[in-house]
Design a protein around this motif. Structure first.
Motif, PDB file in Angstrom:
ATOM      1  N   CYS A  77       0.859  -1.181   0.000  1.00 29.68           N
ATOM      2  CA  CYS A  77       0.000   0.000   0.000  1.00 29.68           C
ATOM      3  C   CYS A  77       0.894   1.229   0.000  1.00 29.68           C
ATOM      4  CB  CYS A  77      -0.911   0.002   1.218  1.00 29.68           C
ATOM      5  SG  CYS A  77      -2.171  -1.300   1.123  1.00 29.68           S
ATOM      6  N   ARG A  79       0.998   5.816  -0.288  1.00 30.76           N
ATOM      7  CA  ARG A  79       0.320   7.109  -0.212  1.00 30.76           C
ATOM      8  C   ARG A  79       0.884   7.948  -1.346  1.00 30.76           C
ATOM      9  NH1 ARG A  79       0.476  12.084   3.993  1.00 30.76           N
ATOM     10  NH2 ARG A  79      -1.226  13.168   2.967  1.00 30.76           N
ATOM     11  N   LYS A  92       3.334   2.583   2.696  1.00 30.14           N
ATOM     12  CA  LYS A  92       2.634   2.609   3.987  1.00 30.14           C
ATOM     13  C   LYS A  92       2.117   1.214   4.304  1.00 30.14           C
ATOM     14  CE  LYS A  92       2.621   7.106   4.751  1.00 30.14           C
ATOM     15  NZ  LYS A  92       3.172   7.714   5.926  1.00 30.14           N
ATOM     16  N   GLU A  93       1.805   0.992   5.551  1.00 33.58           N
ATOM     17  CA  GLU A  93       1.111  -0.240   5.942  1.00 33.58           C
ATOM     18  C   GLU A  93      -0.304  -0.151   5.393  1.00 33.58           C
ATOM     19  OE1 GLU A  93       2.226  -2.936   7.686  1.00 33.58           O
ATOM     20  OE2 GLU A  93       4.228  -2.035   7.631  1.00 33.58           O
ATOM     21  N   CYS A  94      -0.856  -1.254   4.977  1.00 29.54           N
ATOM     22  CA  CYS A  94      -2.202  -1.217   4.391  1.00 29.54           C
ATOM     23  C   CYS A  94      -3.260  -0.782   5.401  1.00 29.54           C
ATOM     24  CB  CYS A  94      -2.545  -2.575   3.778  1.00 29.54           C
ATOM     25  SG  CYS A  94      -1.621  -2.879   2.247  1.00 29.54           S
ATOM     26  N   GLY A  95      -3.025  -0.953   6.691  1.00 32.70           N
ATOM     27  CA  GLY A  95      -3.961  -0.502   7.715  1.00 32.70           C
ATOM     28  C   GLY A  95      -3.772   0.963   8.084  1.00 32.70           C
ATOM     29  N   ASP A  96      -2.746   1.605   7.558  1.00 33.28           N
ATOM     30  CA  ASP A  96      -2.453   3.001   7.871  1.00 33.28           C
ATOM     31  C   ASP A  96      -3.524   3.902   7.252  1.00 33.28           C
ATOM     32  OD1 ASP A  96      -1.397   5.619   8.067  1.00 33.28           O
ATOM     33  OD2 ASP A  96       0.657   4.871   7.939  1.00 33.28           O
ATOM     34  N   LYS A  97      -4.002   4.874   8.022  1.00 31.69           N
ATOM     35  CA  LYS A  97      -5.058   5.770   7.534  1.00 31.69           C
ATOM     36  C   LYS A  97      -4.577   6.668   6.397  1.00 31.69           C
ATOM     37  CE  LYS A  97      -4.214   9.287  11.084  1.00 31.69           C
ATOM     38  NZ  LYS A  97      -3.711  10.371  10.293  1.00 31.69           N
ATOM     39  N   ASP A  98      -3.245   6.860   6.272  1.00 33.48           N
ATOM     40  CA  ASP A  98      -2.708   7.704   5.211  1.00 33.48           C
ATOM     41  C   ASP A  98      -2.575   6.978   3.870  1.00 33.48           C
ATOM     42  OD1 ASP A  98      -2.497   9.899   6.867  1.00 33.48           O
ATOM     43  OD2 ASP A  98      -0.423   9.465   7.443  1.00 33.48           O
ATOM     44  N   ASN A 100      -3.508   5.506   0.507  1.00 36.00           N
ATOM     45  CA  ASN A 100      -4.666   5.776  -0.342  1.00 36.00           C
ATOM     46  C   ASN A 100      -4.714   4.899  -1.604  1.00 36.00           C
ATOM     47  OD1 ASN A 100      -2.523   7.099  -1.552  1.00 36.00           O
ATOM     48  ND2 ASN A 100      -3.501   9.093  -1.629  1.00 36.00           N
ATOM     49  N   ASN A 141      -9.526   4.088  -0.588  1.00 36.84           N
ATOM     50  CA  ASN A 141     -10.359   5.002   0.222  1.00 36.84           C
ATOM     51  C   ASN A 141     -11.791   4.941  -0.215  1.00 36.84           C
ATOM     52  OD1 ASN A 141      -8.108   5.685   1.609  1.00 36.84           O
ATOM     53  ND2 ASN A 141      -7.925   7.708   0.713  1.00 36.84           N
TER      54      ASN A 141
END
Length: 141
Positions: A77, A79, A92-98, A100, A141
């Motif tokens: 994942c 961003r 990013k980690e796939c669970g990270d809210k950032d 996309n 998202n």
């Protein structure tokens, strides 16, 4: 009252008495302090050139490694921010809210965005040095 000169010559016991150094002569000067060695003009120029080369290598070397595009793998994942012409991609980690986007496929040695047709909804071409690739992305998202 006058002071007699120091005794020289044979002593009463038969040994020779040396004259006192500097007793009546000029004072012995102290040893001269050591002067720092001066650098020649050639050595100064060489030092300056080396300093410029090192500073240039640090400036461009650091930016070269820190500005490299992310070459993510399928399943990673990311961003994506920035403009369409100058995107900034971070893994990013796939669970990270950032995060996309998720990388569906990576196509190496091309800039052809059509390589992601029917695979993903977004394609992102990247190049670093001689390495070029396309990331096929789907929105998360």
């Amino acid at each position: 009252m006058t002071v007699p000169p120091p005794a020289t010559g044979p002593a009463p016991d038969g040994q020779q008495v040396p004259p006192l150094a500097g007793a009546f002569g000029p004072p012995v000067p102290p040893p001269a302090p050591e002067q720092p060695k001066k650098k020649g003009i050639g050595r100064k120029i060489l030092s300056f050139v080396v300093l410029i080369v090192v500073a240039t290598a640090v400036k461009f070397g650091i930016s070269y490694f820190f500005n490299a595009p992310v070459h993510a793998e399928a399943g990673d994942c990311v961003r994506v921010t920035g403009s369409e012409n100058s995107p900034d991609v971070e893994t990013k980690e796939c669970g990270d809210k950032d995060a996309n986007y998720k990388v569906v496929k990576v196509v190496d040695d091309t800039f052809d965005l059509n390589a992601c047709a029917n695979v993903s909804d977004t394609a992102l071409a990247q190049q670093w040095d001689r390495e070029k690739f396309v990331l096929c992305l789907t929105s998360i998202n």
